[in-house]
Design a protein around this motif. Sequence first.
Motif, short mmCIF file in Angstrom:
data_model
loop_
_atom_site.label_atom_id
_atom_site.label_comp_id
_atom_site.label_asym_id
_atom_site.label_seq_id
_atom_site.Cartn_x
_atom_site.Cartn_y
_atom_site.Cartn_z
N UNK A 29 -0.72 -2.68 8.43
CA UNK A 29 0.10 -1.69 8.30
C UNK A 29 0.15 -0.79 7.10
N UNK A 30 -0.27 -1.33 5.78
CA UNK A 30 -0.52 -0.71 4.68
C UNK A 30 -1.63 0.08 4.42
N UNK A 31 -2.68 -0.50 5.42
CA UNK A 31 -4.03 0.31 5.35
C UNK A 31 -3.89 1.76 5.93
N UNK A 32 -3.03 2.00 6.54
CA UNK A 32 -2.97 3.66 7.08
C UNK A 32 -1.64 4.38 6.40
N UNK A 33 -1.99 5.26 5.83
CA UNK A 33 -0.86 6.03 4.97
C UNK A 33 0.22 6.28 5.95
N UNK A 34 -0.04 6.98 7.18
CA UNK A 34 0.78 7.39 8.16
C UNK A 34 1.60 6.38 8.84
N UNK A 35 0.98 5.14 9.20
CA UNK A 35 1.53 3.94 9.64
C UNK A 35 2.62 3.42 8.75
N UNK A 36 2.13 3.43 7.42
CA UNK A 36 3.02 2.67 6.45
C UNK A 36 4.32 3.76 6.16
N UNK A 37 3.93 5.24 6.23
CA UNK A 37 5.07 5.90 6.23
C UNK A 37 6.00 5.86 7.19
N UNK A 38 5.62 5.72 8.54
CA UNK A 38 6.58 5.28 9.45
C UNK A 38 7.31 3.94 9.38
N UNK A 39 6.76 3.04 8.92
CA UNK A 39 7.47 1.88 8.88
C UNK A 39 8.60 1.74 7.57
N UNK A 40 8.13 2.64 6.51
CA UNK A 40 9.19 2.68 5.43
C UNK A 40 10.06 3.90 5.47
#
Length: 173
Positions: A29-40
């Motif tokens: 989750x945190x390894x991808x800035x895009x995915x982490x951005x979606x999660x948060x």
Amino acid sequence: MKELAARYAQALYPLCPEEETIRAAAGLLTGSAELWGVCTDPTIRPEAKKRVLARVLADVPEPLLHFFDLLCDKGRMALLPEILEEFHALALAERGMGRCLMTCARVPDPDQRRRLRAKMARLHHKSDVELDIRLDPALIGGFILEMDGVRYDQSVRGRLTALERRLEGRREV
């Protein structure tokens, strides 16, 4: 927020005590800035986030996936790095170990670290101590150790500050 992260970690620990599994899932989750951005992102609905999590974390144990879903529902996914830190502290405590923050002007050599770990383990009745080292050149020299709410200041800056207080006290008398 540390207290809230600690409560989440305490709830997670009995569900999935394997720290490597949790770190691997969190890393996805945190390894991808895009995915982490979606999660948060608070503007993205929790249902959409949970659909993304279900796809990305398809191989994750079900209790862990439910935990991530809960974080999405509560809007607390941004706490995940803090939750991991608190979870790690629980895992160390389970093994009779402790964690010590060492702030120093320069990194001590391996023998100094070994001796400090042994000393802190004895002082705090632990089988071993994990040292987290942070550099702060403003200390001038020496170090500050913090463990279990106790602070040991052996820095040059700390000693100068103590000397200054003593001199100020004499001046007022």
